[in-house]
Design an enzyme around this catalytic site. Structure first.
Site: not given
Ligand code: NAD
Length: 492
Positions: A157, A181, A184, A234, A289, A383
């Site tokens: 997001f 994808k 959401e 994450s 991040c 985090e």
């Molecule tokens: P998230 O992991 O909750 O969601 C990421 C994606 O995974 C979304 O599209 C979501 O729909 C999907 N998802 C969520 N739960 C899932 C599950 N149980 N099984 C399968 N798919 C699932 O992450 P977020 O909250 O959208 O984003 C924030 C996180 O992203 C933070 O931890 C941040 O550090 C990380 N991030 C990392 C980088 C990097 O370059 N390392 C860059 C941007 C964000």
């Protein structure tokens, strides 16, 4: 349940495949609300397995002809796409502000970065001009990059436009077709991106969007026609996606969460350090991040900590500080601050309970500085993903490095000092993929690649830059001999 559509600012979010925007048949829709004021923007479908399949078939049908176009022709679409990003910059910026809650300048920077990423993709023909060598007398070996085929990209997001542009332009210019994808929570920017790609002349089916959550992600990881998966989000989900995709024999790069440490040494330039530390921990409301999350204060740096507090107090929610993504995020971040207080840390600047007048439905947390944090506290190890900096004090640099190394993440680290030798020492010993010297957000700009270490990235490649070329292509090695008169040796 489907939301009432009457009060929504935008129509229901559609999927995009075969070059068409298609309404999902799903009975399950989630509200998309603006973190700025809590207003309802749209609703997003939890698409069905059948719809995912249609998006993948669309990508597969387009794969052969797109992959066979010469790269110099494919890249023309991206010169036009780059111009469209620029022409629509204000509109895209406003959309990011609305759906993600960033400030205008932060959202504008995201559009600018998307342009830079596209410019890099446009330079790809220069980077993948293939290699050829006479390896034996009269025998030539040539190495060529071929597209992998149908690939997927799953986004988080926090950067609704930039992260999708980490993967999409490079993957497509290199001849792949893609199913994306979006998160959401922020599905609107990617749909606008799909419109712009269509306007730029991208053939139908080359880029596809499927909305959804966990089920769609799992469907992507196991789909027999998807060859490669890139994921950003994450660590918990990155691990699942990496395990599921590779278990299904796909290539995968999965970027995870972060806990970035800043080393502040007593010889650091106080004002430069204070402004950098504060900007790093509070920019994008700490939802980057690359955001600074832990500060290792080595020796006596009290005057610098005092300046950091001064800087943090200048940050005003709703003005130069955006919203955090949701009520749940606000509660989680404030919960960490409260827990630190209970554990005996000292809250020097307290951002809890922030409310913006006229936007009471928004989800804001003010910039927060926590001192006398010890390495076992949750604010030191986990985090937080909010505008919070946890300061740990150490007597020596080695003690500080030990704390940084013990953290399971490894996205970024930075050191603030005037000493080249000490900066080099931190660069060598910090366990992170991206290092800053007197820079709080050390994002390597194009053409350099982006990617962390340890639990911040799974898979062998970085996600952008030159490193991504290996991920998005397969190498074909052709050995050729035409001239029998050339003679024979042991390898001909
Ligand atoms: P998230 O992991 O909750 O969601 C990421 C994606 O995974 C979304 O599209 C979501 O729909 C999907 N998802 C969520 N739960 C899932 C599950 N149980 N099984 C399968 N798919 C699932 O992450 P977020 O909250 O959208 O984003 C924030 C996180 O992203 C933070 O931890 C941040 O550090 C990380 N991030 C990392 C980088 C990097 O370059 N390392 C860059 C941007 C964000």
């Amino acid at each position: 349940m489907e939301s009432a559509t009457a009060s929504m600012k935008y129509p229901k979010v559609k999927n995009f495949y075969n070059g068409e925007f298609v309404e999902s048949a799903s009975s399950e829709y989630l509200d998309v609300t603006s973190p700025i004021d809590g207003n309802l923007l749209s609703s997003v479908p939890m698409s069905t397995a059948d719809e995912l399949n249609k998006a993948v078939q669309s990508a597969k049908a387009a794969s052969e002809s797109w992959g066979q176009q010469p790269i110099k022709e494919r890249v023309q679409v991206f010169f036009r796409y780059r111009s469209l990003l620029e022409q629509n910059s204000d509109e895209l910026t406003a959309l990011i502000v609305e759906e993600n809650g960033k400030t205008w300048d932060e959202a504008k920077a995201e559009v600018d970065k998307s342009i830079e990423l596209t410019e890099f993709a446009c330079s790809m023909p220069q980077l993948v001009s293939n290699e050829v060598l006479e390896v034996s007398r009269g025998v030539e070996c040539r190495v060529e990059h071929f597209p992998v085929g149908v690939v997927a990209s799953i986004a988080p997001f926090n950067f609704p436009l930039m992260v999708p542009n980490w993967s999409m332009p490079n993957a497509l210019v290199l001849g792949n077709t893609m199913v994306m994808k979006p998160s959401e929570l922020v599905p609107l920017s990617v749909l606008r991106m799909a419109q712009l790609l269509k306007e730029a002349g991208l053939p139908d089916g080359v880029f596809n969007v499927i909305n959804g959550g966990k089920d769609i992600v799992e469907g992507i990881c196991s789909h027999p026609n998807i060859e490669a998966v890139s994921f950003v989000g994450s660590t918990k989900v990155a691990k699942l996606v990496y395990q599921q995709s590779t278990n299904n024999l796909k290539r995968c790069v999965a970027l995870g969460g972060a806990k970035n440490h800043l080393f502040v040494l007593p010889d650091a330039n106080p004002s430069m350090t204070a402004t950098n530390v504060t900007a790093s921990m509070s920019g994008c409301a700490g939802q980057r991040c690359m955001a600074a999350s832990a500060m290792l204060a080595v020796g006596n740096v009290d005057p610098i900590i005092a300046q950091i507090c001064d800087e943090a107090r200048k940050i005003v929610p709703g003005k130069n500080l955006g919203a955090v993504i949701s009520k749940a995020a606000k509660e989680r971040i404030e919960g960490y601050i409260t827990q630190a207080e209970r554990d005996g840390a000292k809250i020097l600047v307290d951002g809890r309970g922030a409310v913006v007048e006229g936007k009471e439905g928004g989800t804001y947390v003010g910039a927060t500085v926590i001192d006398f944090v010890t390495p076992e506290m949750s604010v030191a190890t986990e985090e937080i993903f909010g505008p919070v900096i946890s300061i740990m004090r150490t007597d020596t640099l080695d003690e500080a490095i030990k704390i940084e190394n013990a953290n399971p993440y490894g996205n970024a680290a930075a050191v603030f000092t005037q000493s080249g030798g000490l900066a080099r020492y931190v660069m060598e010993h910090a366990s992170a993929g991206m290092i800053g010297v007197n820079i709080g957000v050390p994002v390597p700009r194009e053409p350099f690649s982006f990617g962390g270490w340890n639990d911040s990235r799974f898979g062998a490649n970085d996600i952008t830059g030159k490193s991504s070329i290996e991920f998005w292509t397969k190498l074909k090695k052709t050995t050729t001999k035409w001239n029998p008169e050339a003679g024979i040796n042991w390898m001909s």
